[in-house]
Design a protein around this motif. Structure first.
Motif, PDB file in Angstrom:
ATOM      1  N   ILE A   1      16.751  -3.539  37.876  1.00  0.00           N
ATOM      2  CA  ILE A   1      17.797  -3.407  36.861  1.00  0.00           C
ATOM      3  C   ILE A   1      17.569  -4.482  35.809  1.00  0.00           C
ATOM      4  CG2 ILE A   1      20.274  -3.414  36.418  1.00  0.00           C
ATOM      5  CD1 ILE A   1      20.676  -2.720  39.389  1.00  0.00           C
ATOM      6  N   ASP A   2      17.356  -4.052  34.578  1.00  0.00           N
ATOM      7  CA  ASP A   2      17.096  -4.996  33.495  1.00  0.00           C
ATOM      8  C   ASP A   2      18.377  -5.541  32.871  1.00  0.00           C
ATOM      9  OD1 ASP A   2      14.334  -4.741  33.752  1.00  0.00           O
ATOM     10  OD2 ASP A   2      14.274  -2.990  32.436  1.00  0.00           O
ATOM     11  N   ASP A   3      19.397  -4.713  32.767  1.00  0.00           N
ATOM     12  CA  ASP A   3      20.622  -5.159  32.118  1.00  0.00           C
ATOM     13  C   ASP A   3      21.350  -6.161  33.017  1.00  0.00           C
ATOM     14  OD1 ASP A   3      22.664  -4.380  29.785  1.00  0.00           O
ATOM     15  OD2 ASP A   3      23.795  -4.700  31.626  1.00  0.00           O
ATOM     16  N   PRO A   4      21.661  -7.361  32.520  1.00  0.00           N
ATOM     17  CA  PRO A   4      22.274  -8.376  33.388  1.00  0.00           C
ATOM     18  C   PRO A   4      23.670  -8.010  33.863  1.00  0.00           C
ATOM     19  CG  PRO A   4      22.204  -9.122  31.098  1.00  0.00           C
ATOM     20  CD  PRO A   4      21.386  -7.874  31.162  1.00  0.00           C
ATOM     21  N   ASP A   5      24.453  -7.300  33.049  1.00  0.00           N
ATOM     22  CA  ASP A   5      25.803  -6.935  33.470  1.00  0.00           C
ATOM     23  C   ASP A   5      25.760  -5.934  34.619  1.00  0.00           C
ATOM     24  OD1 ASP A   5      26.505  -8.557  31.430  1.00  0.00           O
ATOM     25  OD2 ASP A   5      27.605  -7.070  30.268  1.00  0.00           O
ATOM     26  N   ILE A   6      24.878  -4.949  34.507  1.00  0.00           N
ATOM     27  CA  ILE A   6      24.738  -3.968  35.586  1.00  0.00           C
ATOM     28  C   ILE A   6      24.211  -4.654  36.841  1.00  0.00           C
ATOM     29  CG2 ILE A   6      23.613  -1.835  36.299  1.00  0.00           C
ATOM     30  CD1 ILE A   6      23.488  -1.002  33.391  1.00  0.00           C
ATOM     31  N   ALA A   7      23.231  -5.539  36.664  1.00  0.00           N
ATOM     32  CA  ALA A   7      22.672  -6.251  37.822  1.00  0.00           C
ATOM     33  C   ALA A   7      23.741  -7.073  38.528  1.00  0.00           C
ATOM     34  CB  ALA A   7      21.518  -7.143  37.369  1.00  0.00           C
ATOM     35  N   LEU A   8      24.604  -7.733  37.756  1.00  0.00           N
ATOM     36  CA  LEU A   8      25.684  -8.517  38.347  1.00  0.00           C
ATOM     37  C   LEU A   8      26.638  -7.622  39.128  1.00  0.00           C
ATOM     38  CD1 LEU A   8      27.453 -11.063  38.643  1.00  0.00           C
ATOM     39  CD2 LEU A   8      28.456 -10.507  36.414  1.00  0.00           C
TER      40      LEU A   8
ATOM     41  N   VAL B   1      26.099  -4.644  40.429  1.00  0.00           N
ATOM     42  CA  VAL B   1      25.440  -4.083  41.613  1.00  0.00           C
ATOM     43  C   VAL B   1      25.342  -5.124  42.719  1.00  0.00           C
ATOM     44  CG1 VAL B   1      23.236  -3.210  42.488  1.00  0.00           C
ATOM     45  CG2 VAL B   1      24.211  -2.278  40.372  1.00  0.00           C
ATOM     46  N   ARG B   2      25.032  -6.352  42.352  1.00  0.00           N
ATOM     47  CA  ARG B   2      24.948  -7.405  43.363  1.00  0.00           C
ATOM     48  C   ARG B   2      26.284  -7.605  44.063  1.00  0.00           C
ATOM     49  NH1 ARG B   2      23.013 -10.856  40.308  1.00  0.00           N
ATOM     50  NH2 ARG B   2      24.823 -12.170  39.834  1.00  0.00           N
ATOM     51  N   LEU B   3      27.378  -7.570  43.292  1.00  0.00           N
ATOM     52  CA  LEU B   3      28.694  -7.716  43.901  1.00  0.00           C
ATOM     53  C   LEU B   3      29.045  -6.521  44.780  1.00  0.00           C
ATOM     54  CD1 LEU B   3      30.659  -9.143  40.833  1.00  0.00           C
ATOM     55  CD2 LEU B   3      29.847 -10.398  42.833  1.00  0.00           C
ATOM     56  N   ILE B   4      28.656  -5.323  44.337  1.00  0.00           N
ATOM     57  CA  ILE B   4      28.921  -4.123  45.137  1.00  0.00           C
ATOM     58  C   ILE B   4      28.158  -4.189  46.450  1.00  0.00           C
ATOM     59  CG2 ILE B   4      28.581  -1.623  45.225  1.00  0.00           C
ATOM     60  CD1 ILE B   4      29.078  -1.619  42.169  1.00  0.00           C
ATOM     61  N   VAL B   5      26.901  -4.590  46.387  1.00  0.00           N
ATOM     62  CA  VAL B   5      26.089  -4.705  47.600  1.00  0.00           C
ATOM     63  C   VAL B   5      26.685  -5.753  48.547  1.00  0.00           C
ATOM     64  CG1 VAL B   5      23.828  -5.415  48.486  1.00  0.00           C
ATOM     65  CG2 VAL B   5      23.971  -3.908  46.491  1.00  0.00           C
TER      66      VAL B   5
ATOM     67  N   ALA C   1      34.374  -9.495  36.955  1.00  0.00           N
ATOM     68  CA  ALA C   1      33.069 -10.075  36.634  1.00  0.00           C
ATOM     69  C   ALA C   1      32.428  -9.364  35.450  1.00  0.00           C
ATOM     70  CB  ALA C   1      32.153  -9.997  37.850  1.00  0.00           C
ATOM     71  N   ILE C   2      32.552  -8.038  35.399  1.00  0.00           N
ATOM     72  CA  ILE C   2      31.992  -7.278  34.275  1.00  0.00           C
ATOM     73  C   ILE C   2      32.663  -7.688  32.970  1.00  0.00           C
ATOM     74  CG2 ILE C   2      31.743  -4.983  33.269  1.00  0.00           C
ATOM     75  CD1 ILE C   2      31.633  -3.900  36.148  1.00  0.00           C
ATOM     76  N   LEU C   3      33.975  -7.807  32.997  1.00  0.00           N
ATOM     77  CA  LEU C   3      34.709  -8.170  31.781  1.00  0.00           C
ATOM     78  C   LEU C   3      34.374  -9.586  31.334  1.00  0.00           C
ATOM     79  CD1 LEU C   3      38.205  -6.595  32.521  1.00  0.00           C
ATOM     80  CD2 LEU C   3      36.373  -5.695  31.068  1.00  0.00           C
ATOM     81  N   ARG C   4      34.247 -10.501  32.286  1.00  0.00           N
ATOM     82  CA  ARG C   4      33.890 -11.880  31.925  1.00  0.00           C
ATOM     83  C   ARG C   4      32.505 -11.935  31.299  1.00  0.00           C
ATOM     84  NH1 ARG C   4      36.211 -13.248  36.947  1.00  0.00           N
ATOM     85  NH2 ARG C   4      34.120 -13.348  37.858  1.00  0.00           N
TER      86      ARG C   4
ATOM     87  N   ALA D   1      31.936   0.944  42.420  1.00  0.00           N
ATOM     88  CA  ALA D   1      32.463  -0.086  43.315  1.00  0.00           C
ATOM     89  C   ALA D   1      33.572   0.464  44.202  1.00  0.00           C
ATOM     90  CB  ALA D   1      32.977  -1.268  42.481  1.00  0.00           C
ATOM     91  N   ARG D   2      34.439   1.282  43.637  1.00  0.00           N
ATOM     92  CA  ARG D   2      35.534   1.851  44.430  1.00  0.00           C
ATOM     93  C   ARG D   2      35.022   2.831  45.470  1.00  0.00           C
ATOM     94  NH1 ARG D   2      39.418   2.765  39.151  1.00  0.00           N
ATOM     95  NH2 ARG D   2      40.443   0.708  39.213  1.00  0.00           N
ATOM     96  N   ARG D   3      34.013   3.571  45.116  1.00  0.00           N
ATOM     97  CA  ARG D   3      33.486   4.561  46.058  1.00  0.00           C
ATOM     98  C   ARG D   3      32.733   3.903  47.208  1.00  0.00           C
ATOM     99  NH1 ARG D   3      30.473   7.355  42.781  1.00  0.00           N
ATOM    100  NH2 ARG D   3      28.474   6.535  43.479  1.00  0.00           N
TER     101      ARG D   3
END
Length: 214
Positions: A77-84, A86-90, A101-104, A203-205
């Motif tokens: 994942i190149d986009d840092p927001d998506i990577a962040l 996904v890491r939290l979801i994992v 975290a996404i909003l921040r 994340a919810r799913r």
């Protein structure tokens, strides 16, 4: 003789450019000034579109449905927001934490962009003022040397060209740059709004499944 050479004066340029540089360094940290100069390379770019990132989130959702959230950890994942996110979801973080975290991250990025635009807006504001200062300096030199015709011409040139340089730097260069950077920042903020909803849905799913796996 080059007609443009008539409009060249090193003293007037030094007053305007030097004054603007000193005022900017007093007002902003050097790191931000360097970023403001580096931002010039994005001026020719189109407003950002994050269609590819939205598609990647959809693809990540399909991977998670098929193999579970842990499989996302192996995704590139190149986009840092998506990577962040996904890491939290994992890691099994709740959707509320993922959303926060996404909003921040989004707000911090936009704030950095706007800070750079503020540097150029400040330059646009300061340049005409230093042009006026150069004009005053030139006039003072001229009036204190009225008995010396050799000084009157160069002093008048400083007075007039300083005003010209300040107006050009402020209104033809710095202000358009600041406006362009603000428009790009607003466009990116709007595009990043598109990422929040699908990431939050993912994340919810995956939260119940992550909780069960734990």
């Amino acid at each position: 003789m080059n007609p443009l050479a008539t409009f060249a004066d090193s003293v007037a340029a030094a007053i305007v450019l030097g004054g603007v540089a000193v005022a900017s360094l007093v007002r902003f940290p050097p790191g931000l000034m360097i970023r403001a100069i580096g931002a010039l390379r994005v001026l020719g770019r189109r407003a950002p579109r994050l269609d590819a990132e939205v598609e990647q989130i959809a693809a990540l959702g399909r991977i998670a449905r098929k193999h579970g959230a842990m499989a996302l950890d192996r995704s590139v994942i190149d986009d840092p927001d998506i990577a962040l996110a996904v890491r939290l979801i994992v890691d099994g973080e709740p959707p509320e934490a993922v959303e926060a975290a996404i909003l921040r991250a989004r707000d911090a990025r936009i704030e950095r962009h706007l800070a750079v635009a503020e540097v150029w807006a400040s330059i646009a504001e300061a340049a005409p003022a230093f042009g006026l200062i150069g004009t005053i300096i030139g006039l003072v030199r001229m009036f204190t040397a009225m008995q010396d015709p050799a000084v009157i011409g160069p002093s008048m040139a400083v007075a007039l060209l300083a005003t010209l340089y300040g107006a050009l730097l402020g209104n033809l260069i710095a202000q358009p740059i600041a406006g362009r950077l603000r428009r790009l920042a607003r466009a990116e903020a709007f595009e990043r709004e598109r990422l929040a909803a699908p990431l939050l849905a993912l994340a919810r799913r995956e939260r119940p499944r992550a909780g069960m796996a734990a």
